[in-house]
Motif scaffolding. Structure first.
Motif, mmCIF file in Angstrom:
data_model
loop_
_atom_site.group_PDB
_atom_site.id
_atom_site.type_symbol
_atom_site.label_atom_id
_atom_site.label_comp_id
_atom_site.label_asym_id
_atom_site.label_seq_id
_atom_site.Cartn_x
_atom_site.Cartn_y
_atom_site.Cartn_z
ATOM 1 N N LYS A 44 10.021 -7.210 11.161
ATOM 2 C CA LYS A 44 9.381 -6.933 9.561
ATOM 3 C C LYS A 44 9.082 -5.461 9.714
ATOM 4 C CE LYS A 44 10.040 -11.850 7.320
ATOM 5 N NZ LYS A 44 10.930 -11.387 6.505
ATOM 6 N N HIS A 49 3.809 -6.123 6.089
ATOM 7 C CA HIS A 49 2.379 -6.976 7.344
ATOM 8 C C HIS A 49 1.415 -6.538 6.071
ATOM 9 C CE1 HIS A 49 4.601 -8.364 10.545
ATOM 10 N NE2 HIS A 49 5.387 -6.895 10.462
ATOM 11 N N ASN A 52 1.787 -8.167 2.622
ATOM 12 C CA ASN A 52 1.790 -9.664 2.658
ATOM 13 C C ASN A 52 0.497 -10.086 2.463
ATOM 14 O OD1 ASN A 52 3.919 -10.955 2.109
ATOM 15 N ND2 ASN A 52 3.979 -12.217 3.969
ATOM 16 N N THR A 53 -0.370 -9.645 3.159
ATOM 17 C CA THR A 53 -1.578 -9.751 3.677
ATOM 18 C C THR A 53 -2.658 -9.754 2.307
ATOM 19 O OG1 THR A 53 -1.851 -8.942 6.570
ATOM 20 C CG2 THR A 53 -3.918 -8.859 5.308
ATOM 21 N N THR A 82 9.110 -10.337 -0.065
ATOM 22 C CA THR A 82 7.206 -10.753 0.559
ATOM 23 C C THR A 82 7.400 -12.054 -0.081
ATOM 24 O OG1 THR A 82 6.887 -8.714 -1.646
ATOM 25 C CG2 THR A 82 6.215 -8.278 0.834
ATOM 26 N N CYS A 122 -0.855 -2.271 9.064
ATOM 27 C CA CYS A 122 -0.670 -3.149 9.279
ATOM 28 C C CYS A 122 -1.519 -4.897 9.317
ATOM 29 C CB CYS A 122 0.893 -3.325 9.324
ATOM 30 S SG CYS A 122 0.912 -2.384 11.591
ATOM 31 N N LEU A 233 -0.446 -8.665 17.257
ATOM 32 C CA LEU A 233 0.595 -10.019 16.732
ATOM 33 C C LEU A 233 1.128 -11.215 16.693
ATOM 34 C CD1 LEU A 233 3.095 -7.646 13.413
ATOM 35 C CD2 LEU A 233 0.658 -9.044 13.242
#
Length: 238
Positions: A44, A49, A52-53, A82, A122, A233
């Protein structure tokens, strides 16, 4: 000098929340043709990242994504993948970070808590977002920071000297504020001393409140950072 009570109206714990995510950098230190916020990270884009968080942090939080004019289509494509594109609005960045953030703030017209975050940080966690919110709700602002682990020296006209690293902090994002406070701060004329949102707010005479950041909340700047982020990650997915 302003008192906090003069510059913002306290909100309840369930107040409105906005995240201004700044993705306007060219990424020259990365050495790639594509800006670093669009580079792939575990399948992605880096920007995905971060978005989305924040979407996962609260169901009612809205995002204002600030993008370079030349990369609006790329950003729109990422937003569409997203978990909730309807909660993300896009605006165009400005000449400097100050002007980009100011453009994002113009879309906020109600009392709220505002997070300003670097898109390339991110690895941000919902835990840190929540802690910034709680601290800002109480104090008016919250700036995550960590203590350096390296020995530090500062250059002076007479050479260089050792700094006490116990007294130094490395500043991170999301820098978090009451909307009244940060919008008033960004009504000031631009100054070259404005390197982040805290420096803009501080010029109003408002004390800056530091909270403990996260060592993993790194800023993707160099190729090595992508490798480190991949590893972090990967471990989070175990």
């Amino acid at each position: 000098m302003f008192n906090n009570s003069e510059i913002f109206t306290p909100l309840g714990a369930g107040g409105k929340k906005y995240a201004v995510i700044v993705a306007g950098g060219a990424g020259l230190r990365m050495g790639t043709a594509m800006p670093k916020q669009f580079l792939p990270l575990r399948g992605k884009p880096v920007l995905w990242h971060s978005l989305n968080t924040f979407l996962e942090a609260w169901p009612g939080l809205e995002i204002i994504l600030v993008l370079p004019q030349d990369h609006l289509h790329t950003g729109e494509t990422i937003v569409s993948t997203t978990s909730n594109p309807a909660r993300i609005r896009i605006t165009v960045g400005g000449e400097t970070r100050f002007h980009s953030v100011k453009n994002g703030l113009t879309l906020i017209n109600e009392p709220s808590i505002v997070f300003v975050h670097d898109a390339v940080r991110c690895l941000i966690t919902t835990n840190l977002i929540h802690r910034c919110y709680d601290a800002a709700l109480e104090k008016g602002n919250a700036i995550p920071a960590i203590q350096p682990i390296d020995t530090l020296r500062i250059e002076t006209p007479d050479g260089n000297r050792l700094l006490d690293r116990q007294l130094v902090r490395i500043i991170q994002t999301p820098q978090t504020f009451y909307s009244d406070l940060i919008k008033k701060a960004f009504d000031q004329p631009y100054d070259t001393s404005f390197t982040d949102e805290a420096s803009v707010v501080e010029k109003l005479g408002i004390p800056i409140q530091l909270i403990e950041g996260e060592a993993s909340n790194i800023k993707i700047t160099r190729p090595l950072d992508i490798l480190l982020a991949e590893k972090i990650l990967e471990e989070r997915e175990w």
